[in-house]
Design a protein around this motif. Sequence first.
Motif, PDB file in Angstrom:
ATOM      1  N   GLY A  34       0.798  -1.219   0.000  1.00 13.56           N
ATOM      2  CA  GLY A  34       0.000   0.000   0.000  1.00 13.56           C
ATOM      3  C   GLY A  34       0.833   1.273   0.000  1.00 13.56           C
ATOM      4  N   MET A  35       0.113   2.382  -0.093  1.00 12.51           N
ATOM      5  CA  MET A  35       0.768   3.689  -0.091  1.00 12.51           C
ATOM      6  C   MET A  35       1.391   3.976   1.267  1.00 12.51           C
ATOM      7  SD  MET A  35      -1.802   6.142  -2.238  1.00 12.51           S
ATOM      8  CE  MET A  35      -0.936   7.585  -1.694  1.00 12.51           C
ATOM      9  N   GLY A  36       2.564   4.599   1.246  1.00 14.81           N
ATOM     10  CA  GLY A  36       3.191   5.067   2.464  1.00 14.81           C
ATOM     11  C   GLY A  36       3.912   4.016   3.285  1.00 14.81           C
ATOM     12  N   VAL A  37       4.132   2.843   2.710  1.00 14.24           N
ATOM     13  CA  VAL A  37       4.798   1.787   3.479  1.00 14.24           C
ATOM     14  C   VAL A  37       6.284   1.646   3.135  1.00 14.24           C
ATOM     15  CG1 VAL A  37       2.667   0.501   3.835  1.00 14.24           C
ATOM     16  CG2 VAL A  37       4.130  -0.068   1.896  1.00 14.24           C
ATOM     17  N   GLY A  38       6.785   2.507   2.246  1.00 11.92           N
ATOM     18  CA  GLY A  38       8.216   2.518   1.994  1.00 11.92           C
ATOM     19  C   GLY A  38       8.697   1.668   0.831  1.00 11.92           C
ATOM     20  N   LYS A  39       7.884   1.564  -0.218  1.00 15.89           N
ATOM     21  CA  LYS A  39       8.310   0.805  -1.395  1.00 15.89           C
ATOM     22  C   LYS A  39       9.514   1.446  -2.081  1.00 15.89           C
ATOM     23  CE  LYS A  39       4.289   1.020  -3.328  1.00 15.89           C
ATOM     24  NZ  LYS A  39       3.466   1.711  -2.334  1.00 15.89           N
ATOM     25  N   SER A  40       9.567   2.762  -2.105  1.00 15.82           N
ATOM     26  CA  SER A  40      10.712   3.419  -2.751  1.00 15.82           C
ATOM     27  C   SER A  40      12.000   3.149  -1.975  1.00 15.82           C
ATOM     28  CB  SER A  40      10.481   4.927  -2.905  1.00 15.82           C
ATOM     29  OG  SER A  40      10.338   5.535  -1.644  1.00 15.82           O
ATOM     30  N   ALA A  41      11.910   3.009  -0.680  1.00 21.56           N
ATOM     31  CA  ALA A  41      13.093   2.664   0.113  1.00 21.56           C
ATOM     32  C   ALA A  41      13.545   1.237  -0.205  1.00 21.56           C
ATOM     33  CB  ALA A  41      12.812   2.808   1.605  1.00 21.56           C
ATOM     34  N   ILE A  42      12.593   0.325  -0.354  1.00 19.75           N
ATOM     35  CA  ILE A  42      12.942  -1.047  -0.723  1.00 19.75           C
ATOM     36  C   ILE A  42      13.628  -1.053  -2.087  1.00 19.75           C
ATOM     37  CG2 ILE A  42      12.021  -3.324  -1.334  1.00 19.75           C
ATOM     38  CD1 ILE A  42       9.751  -2.751   0.726  1.00 19.75           C
ATOM     39  N   ALA A  43      13.050  -0.351  -3.043  1.00 21.48           N
ATOM     40  CA  ALA A  43      13.643  -0.280  -4.390  1.00 21.48           C
ATOM     41  C   ALA A  43      15.027   0.360  -4.338  1.00 21.48           C
ATOM     42  CB  ALA A  43      12.725   0.501  -5.322  1.00 21.48           C
ATOM     43  N   SER A  44      15.180   1.411  -3.561  1.00 19.05           N
ATOM     44  CA  SER A  44      16.487   2.078  -3.429  1.00 19.05           C
ATOM     45  C   SER A  44      17.512   1.138  -2.810  1.00 19.05           C
ATOM     46  CB  SER A  44      16.347   3.340  -2.571  1.00 19.05           C
ATOM     47  OG  SER A  44      15.495   4.274  -3.181  1.00 19.05           O
TER      48      SER A  44
END
Length: 149
Positions: A34-44
């Motif tokens: 979901g939104m706001g759970v830190g997917k971009s951090a995982i991808a980074s």
Amino acid sequence: MTHPLWPLQTEPWKHQLCGVDFARDKPATMIAAGMGVGKSAIASALTMLWGCRRVLIICPPSVRAVWRRELARHIGPTMRAIILDRGSISQRTEIAHLALRDPSPVAIVINVEGSWREPFAQWVLDRKWDCIIYDEAHGIKANGSQCSE
């Protein structure tokens, strides 16, 4: 806290570590969260663990600028973010081309509609990418969407 699966400046949540652990040894994966759970951090984190130098991020227009902020927050100056949000698709292709000439790590960020238009589409196919991130991929599932065809 230091963790071998977390090469970022930011502190991870447990589910982010699980996401990185799940995806790190796979050639491709989808992080459905979901939104706001830190997917971009995982991808980074994954791009750093994999030693990526050429990253392509395809996303909706509303999310392009978010990637600049998120990469700066999580990775810092180690990876440049080139946001292709202005000019014709030919001009954006040239900006991306020039960015890849610099050997330092770079993330090219383009909106979904721009990613499949020529000359950008062929330019992307002619390059070797270390990682391709398709952000908000659920948007391509709509019947009749040009992106789903």
